[in-house]
Design an enzyme around this catalytic site. Sequence first.
Site, PDB file in Angstrom:
ATOM      1  N   CYS A  35       0.837  -1.211   0.000  1.00 38.74           N
ATOM      2  CA  CYS A  35       0.000   0.000   0.000  1.00 38.74           C
ATOM      3  C   CYS A  35       0.870   1.259   0.000  1.00 38.74           C
ATOM      4  O   CYS A  35       1.437   1.611   1.029  1.00 38.74           O
ATOM      5  CB  CYS A  35      -0.897  -0.084   1.242  1.00 38.74           C
ATOM      6  SG  CYS A  35      -1.592   1.455   1.800  1.00 38.74           S
ATOM      7  N   CYS A  38       0.175   3.872   2.669  1.00 37.90           N
ATOM      8  CA  CYS A  38       0.614   3.419   3.994  1.00 37.90           C
ATOM      9  C   CYS A  38       2.080   3.782   4.206  1.00 37.90           C
ATOM     10  O   CYS A  38       2.463   4.236   5.283  1.00 37.90           O
ATOM     11  CB  CYS A  38       0.449   1.900   4.134  1.00 37.90           C
ATOM     12  SG  CYS A  38      -1.257   1.342   3.992  1.00 37.90           S
TER      13      CYS A  38
END
Length: 110
Positions: A35, A38
Amino acid sequence: MIRAAGVAEVTDADFGTEVLGAELPVLVEFTADWCPPCRQMGPVLTALAAEEGERLKVVQLDVDTNPLTTNAYQVLSMPTFMVFRGGEPVRSMVGARPKRRLLEELTDVL
């Protein structure tokens, strides 16, 4: 998992102790290696943990290796941030955000 410096990693096994049983409010980032947003949050969480460590515990949970906790809180998007206080989730936020905005959103739960 790519950990933010100064931010502990929690797992399905120790979530109860580290998060639900914590004395301080806990900000949990539900995160994943795949991600990009993230990864962007790493420096933000590091700074937050350093600045607010007296009032707030900051941890990360890898959704891929901890499906029980991820499913228990119905986390579908990464990153999801949840604030737990007294063993209960009191705030949930989805998506990367700048530190200033994150701090603003945490003001009333700290």
